[in-house]
Design an enzyme around this catalytic site. Structure first.
Site, mmCIF file in Angstrom:
data_model
loop_
_atom_site.group_PDB
_atom_site.id
_atom_site.type_symbol
_atom_site.label_atom_id
_atom_site.label_comp_id
_atom_site.label_asym_id
_atom_site.label_seq_id
_atom_site.Cartn_x
_atom_site.Cartn_y
_atom_site.Cartn_z
ATOM 1 N N ASN A 25 0.835 -1.205 0.000
ATOM 2 C CA ASN A 25 0.000 0.000 0.000
ATOM 3 C C ASN A 25 0.868 1.252 0.000
ATOM 4 O O ASN A 25 2.092 1.163 -0.015
ATOM 5 C CB ASN A 25 -0.952 -0.025 1.200
ATOM 6 C CG ASN A 25 -0.194 -0.108 2.507
ATOM 7 O OD1 ASN A 25 0.607 0.760 2.823
ATOM 8 N ND2 ASN A 25 -0.407 -1.179 3.260
ATOM 9 N N ASP A 45 -4.638 -6.058 4.636
ATOM 10 C CA ASP A 45 -5.753 -6.854 5.153
ATOM 11 C C ASP A 45 -5.791 -8.236 4.511
ATOM 12 O O ASP A 45 -6.329 -9.172 5.072
ATOM 13 C CB ASP A 45 -7.090 -6.142 4.876
ATOM 14 C CG ASP A 45 -7.235 -4.888 5.720
ATOM 15 O OD1 ASP A 45 -6.724 -4.889 6.857
ATOM 16 O OD2 ASP A 45 -7.836 -3.906 5.245
ATOM 17 N N PRO A 101 -3.495 -11.790 9.570
ATOM 18 C CA PRO A 101 -3.868 -11.655 10.988
ATOM 19 C C PRO A 101 -4.135 -10.194 11.344
ATOM 20 O O PRO A 101 -3.516 -9.296 10.772
ATOM 21 C CB PRO A 101 -2.644 -12.188 11.731
ATOM 22 C CG PRO A 101 -1.521 -12.167 10.755
ATOM 23 C CD PRO A 101 -2.126 -12.297 9.392
ATOM 24 N N ASP A 102 -5.061 -9.969 12.278
ATOM 25 C CA ASP A 102 -5.349 -8.614 12.771
ATOM 26 C C ASP A 102 -4.427 -8.371 13.979
ATOM 27 O O ASP A 102 -4.702 -8.842 15.093
ATOM 28 C CB ASP A 102 -6.827 -8.510 13.158
ATOM 29 C CG ASP A 102 -7.206 -7.087 13.519
ATOM 30 O OD1 ASP A 102 -6.340 -6.343 14.026
ATOM 31 O OD2 ASP A 102 -8.364 -6.705 13.291
ATOM 32 N N ILE A 103 -3.342 -7.656 13.737
ATOM 33 C CA ILE A 103 -2.281 -7.514 14.753
ATOM 34 C C ILE A 103 -2.795 -6.795 16.007
ATOM 35 O O ILE A 103 -2.606 -7.249 17.131
ATOM 36 C CB ILE A 103 -1.068 -6.777 14.144
ATOM 37 C CG1 ILE A 103 -0.492 -7.621 13.004
ATOM 38 C CG2 ILE A 103 -0.014 -6.479 15.192
ATOM 39 C CD1 ILE A 103 0.610 -6.948 12.205
#
Ligand SMILES: Cc1cc2nc3c(=O)[nH]c(=O)nc-3n(C[C@H](O)[C@H](O)[C@H](O)COP(=O)(O)O)c2cc1C
Length: 400
Positions: free
Chosen positions: A209, A277, A303-305
């Protein structure tokens, strides 16, 4: 800040002129004090021209010290918010470590109550000598900071350690040493994530990104400057800041693992990284060849850190998140705060390309009580300092 820049007798003295200029451009007032040997390497005229302030000589019959010889060293010692000696010879380190005061600079160093910072430069044999190293231990025991020299080709023709640290690093160290420390953050361990993550499609292609990592890096500097011990987990190519322990990572999974390894020893987390994401379900070990027809890329969640670290946190640990939203930013950020159990979210309105790498930004702090007055618009370094001040104030009143 009002800074006394002591310049002693080494080849690297010419770099003090560049440092003086950099510090003046950053809004500091600089008064230079040359030793007698220092004045053989660089002239007072160069330094007073660059700083717009008087340049002082070693003895009462030299430079500005002549004006008021009896008390000038005390006046200067009081004037300074910080004394930095760049470059510092083996000789001045030895004098200061032992309380000797036989010229203006060494006398100011003894008289001042301001923080002191040393940037030594010398031949490798001198640098490695036990006498010099013992002097540095002693100076550190007085609370002085030392910007260690680097390695490289030295003016004496040798190759090794003793080369003056980079001027930019010395300027950062001066900033850090001269910033007042905050009680709620001093010696606290702060984990910060910054930069983009990269997910491999194959050995040459990545999904990433537009994040530059600037905000997270500036936050690492700002927490460092108020006395926190910062560990930065950094994605992307941006250089790591001086004085911040840094782990470089590539993917979201690596970032999670680096954070989990340090989380138990941390007092708080600032999640400023722009974590991907999704990642390709099956990254190819070989470069994917051009196909004929349309191709489909299957993505799976990374994973959602923030959520994972927040879910295993102790009550004494705090978690700050960032939300870059282009619409309904406060509602989305509040949902994020509640879902992930965060203490606060700093909301960045990125509508119209604002936020990513942009010069001036605004952040709205949001807690469970609702939004707080926005911080900014400011450059990211000033904004980072504003975030740290805002959060430190909240920590002061937060129950342990
Ligand atoms: C050409 C030249 C280069 C020198 N470079 C250094 C140096 O890089 N580091 C150092 O500690 N001393 C160096 N010295 C020795 C110092 O100048 C000498 O110890 C002097 O007494 C230091 O005085 P001061 O600490 O008051 O400036 C150099 C000497 C000469 C002649």
């Amino acid at each position: 800040m009002q800074i006394i820049l002591g310049i002693t007798g080494g080849i690297a003295a010419y770099k003090a002129a560049e440092l003086a200029r950099l510090l003046v451009n950053r809004g500091h007032r600089i008064r230079c004090v040359l030793t007698e040997a220092g004045a053989r390497f660089i002239t007072p005229l160069t330094l007073s021209s660059l700083t717009g302030e008087p340049c002082y000589g070693a003895n009462p019959d030299q430079g500005e010290w002549r004006a008021n010889p009896s008390i000038e060293h005390i006046e200067l010692a009081r004037w300074a918010d910080l004394v930095a000696v760049v470059p510092a010879t083996a000789n001045i380190l030895g004098k200061a470590a032992n309380g000797l005061a036989d010229d203006l600079l060494s006398t100011v160093l003894l008289a001042t109550r301001a923080p002191v910072l040393w940037a030594p430069a010398m031949n490798t044999g001198m640098w490695e000598h036990p006498a010099v190293q013992a002097n540095l231990v002693r100076l550190r025991s007085f609370g002085h900071a030392v910007v260690e020299p680097g390695e490289g080709a030295l003016a004496c023709g040798e190759e090794g350690s003793g080369k003056l640290a980079e001027v930019a690093s010395i300027a950062e160290a001066i900033q850090a040493q001269g910033t007042p420390k905050l009680r709620s953050l001093r010696d606290r361990q702060v984990l910060i994530t910054a930069g983009p993550t990269r997910e491999d499609l194959d050995p040459v292609r990545i999904l990433t990104n537009r994040s530059t990592g600037t905000m997270g890096i500036e936050l690492a500097r700002a927490f460092r400057d108020v006395g926190a011990r910062v560990h930065l987990v950094l994605g992307g190519e941006a250089p790591a800041p001086w004085g911040v322990e840094t782990t470089r990572v590539h993917s979201a999974q690596q970032m999670l693992e680096a954070c989990l390894a340090r989380w138990a020893n941390s007092d708080g987390l600032v999640g400023a990284a722009a974590v991907a994401d999704q990642r390709p379900e099956r990254p190819s070990p070989e470069k994917v060849k051009k196909g004929e027809g349309p191709e489909t890329l299957v993505l799976v969640r990374t994973p959602d850190i923030l959520a994972q670290l927040s879910s295993v946190r102790r009550p004494d640990q705090w978690v700050l998140g960032f939300a870059a939203e282009s619409e309904h930013h406060l509602e989305h950020a509040m949902a994020k705060l509640k879902k992930k159990g965060l203490d606060a979210v700093l909301v960045n309105d990125i509508q119209g390309g604002r936020g990513f790498g942009a010069q001036a930004s605004t952040l709205t702090p949001l807690t469970a009580q609702g939004p707080h007055p926005p911080l900014g618009p400011q450059s990211k370094d000033q904004l980072a300092r504003a975030v740290v001040q805002w959060w430190a104030q909240r920590l002061e009143v937060r129950p342990e």
